[in-house]
Design a protein around this motif. Structure first.
Motif, PDB file in Angstrom:
ATOM      1  N   ILE A   1       0.842  -1.204   0.000  1.00  0.00           N
ATOM      2  CA  ILE A   1       0.000   0.000   0.000  1.00  0.00           C
ATOM      3  C   ILE A   1       0.873   1.249   0.000  1.00  0.00           C
ATOM      4  O   ILE A   1       0.605   2.216  -0.727  1.00  0.00           O
ATOM      5  CB  ILE A   1      -0.951  -0.006   1.213  1.00  0.00           C
ATOM      6  N   LYS A   2       1.948   1.249   0.774  1.00  0.00           N
ATOM      7  CA  LYS A   2       2.834   2.416   0.828  1.00  0.00           C
ATOM      8  C   LYS A   2       3.586   2.617  -0.480  1.00  0.00           C
ATOM      9  O   LYS A   2       4.034   3.722  -0.778  1.00  0.00           O
ATOM     10  CB  LYS A   2       3.814   2.265   2.005  1.00  0.00           C
TER      11      LYS A   2
ATOM     12  N   GLY B   1       2.013   2.314  -3.255  1.00  0.00           N
ATOM     13  CA  GLY B   1       1.015   2.826  -4.180  1.00  0.00           C
ATOM     14  C   GLY B   1      -0.083   1.872  -4.571  1.00  0.00           C
ATOM     15  O   GLY B   1      -0.954   2.225  -5.376  1.00  0.00           O
ATOM     16  N   ASP B   2      -0.093   0.672  -4.012  1.00  0.00           N
ATOM     17  CA  ASP B   2      -1.117  -0.321  -4.374  1.00  0.00           C
ATOM     18  C   ASP B   2      -2.361  -0.098  -3.513  1.00  0.00           C
ATOM     19  O   ASP B   2      -2.722  -0.922  -2.666  1.00  0.00           O
ATOM     20  CB  ASP B   2      -0.542  -1.726  -4.156  1.00  0.00           C
ATOM     21  N   GLN B   3      -3.044   1.011  -3.785  1.00  0.00           N
ATOM     22  CA  GLN B   3      -4.148   1.439  -2.916  1.00  0.00           C
ATOM     23  C   GLN B   3      -5.391   0.570  -3.008  1.00  0.00           C
ATOM     24  O   GLN B   3      -6.232   0.584  -2.097  1.00  0.00           O
ATOM     25  CB  GLN B   3      -4.518   2.891  -3.241  1.00  0.00           C
TER      26      GLN B   3
ATOM     27  N   MET C   1      -6.745  -1.415  -0.041  1.00  0.00           N
ATOM     28  CA  MET C   1      -7.538  -0.807   1.036  1.00  0.00           C
ATOM     29  C   MET C   1      -8.998  -1.222   0.930  1.00  0.00           C
ATOM     30  O   MET C   1      -9.710  -1.267   1.932  1.00  0.00           O
ATOM     31  CB  MET C   1      -7.415   0.718   0.971  1.00  0.00           C
TER      32      MET C   1
END
Length: 215
Positions: free
Chosen positions: A38-39, A41-43, A46
């Motif tokens: 996620i950090k 950029g693989d949002q 969420m």
């Protein structure tokens, strides 16, 4: 109250995607909540992590809880408000998890628990007289006692860190369900003020402990 088509579609989608995850480890790994990814950029994780579950028991518990509490929410607020609260609670749960575990890039989690907890909190705010049956207790108990107890247990789990349950997501989901229910239906503040205060207590306890670095 009959189940709405929105609830049926939501449960069906969660079941289908969860079973896909059971059978496909690459799919499971790609869409689970993973702080490092996620950090980077693989949002999508969420959101997608809320449709994956560890096993059938985990899936069944969440979907049954959703099935029993959701009618109170969409019955009072409508289907679109129900979906808004569900997904807001899911995202709040994952955002709080990301904040609390920000330095642990290997932290992973899956499940709809945050979203379902938000729906439970919303249902209790809308109907303080709501009662539920637990398998090991032969008499109904007030739903608000269950909700408060569940979050207090989540505080313990966050502090103990001795299992793989995403306790932080439960708390974030409860906060999402609490806030969005009041925003959508502000008369709750007047009609059910006592319950608004009671359900706020474990949230405040968690916030104070987090600020003091005890979680």
């Amino acid at each position: 109250m009959n189940a709405s088509i929105f609830l049926i579609i939501l449960i069906a989608a969660t079941v289908i995607i969860s079973f896909k995850g059971f059978e496909d480890s690459y799919f499971f790994s790609k869409y689970q909540f993973h702080i490092g990814s996620i950090k980077r950029g693989d949002q999508i994780r969420m959101l997608s992590s809320g449709f994956l579950h560890a096993d059938i028991g985990h899936l069944a518990f969440n979907m049954l809880s959703l099935y029993f509490f959701a009618p109170v929410v969409y019955g009072d607020l409508g289907n679109y408000a129900f979906l808004l609260i569900y997904f807001a609670s899911l995202l709040f749960g994952n955002m709080l998890t990301l904040y609390i575990h920000n330095n642990d890039t290997n932290y992973r989690a899956i499940g709809a628990s945050g979203a379902v907890t938000g729906i439970i909190y919303s249902a209790i705010l809308l109907d303080p007289t709501l009662q539920i049956f637990l398998f090991f207790i032969p008499i109904p108990i007030p739903a608000y006692l269950f909700g408060i107890g569940y979050l207090l247990y989540s505080i313990y789990g966050m502090k103990a860190k001795n299992d793989n349950i995403g306790h932080t997501a439960h708390f974030g989901g409860a906060i999402g369900g609490y806030l969005f229910s009041i925003l959508i239906h502000p008369s709750i503040l007047q009609d059910n003020f006592f319950m608004v205060v009671v359900l706020l207590v474990p949230i405040v306890i968690m916030a104070v402990m987090a600020k003091q670095g005890k979680l």
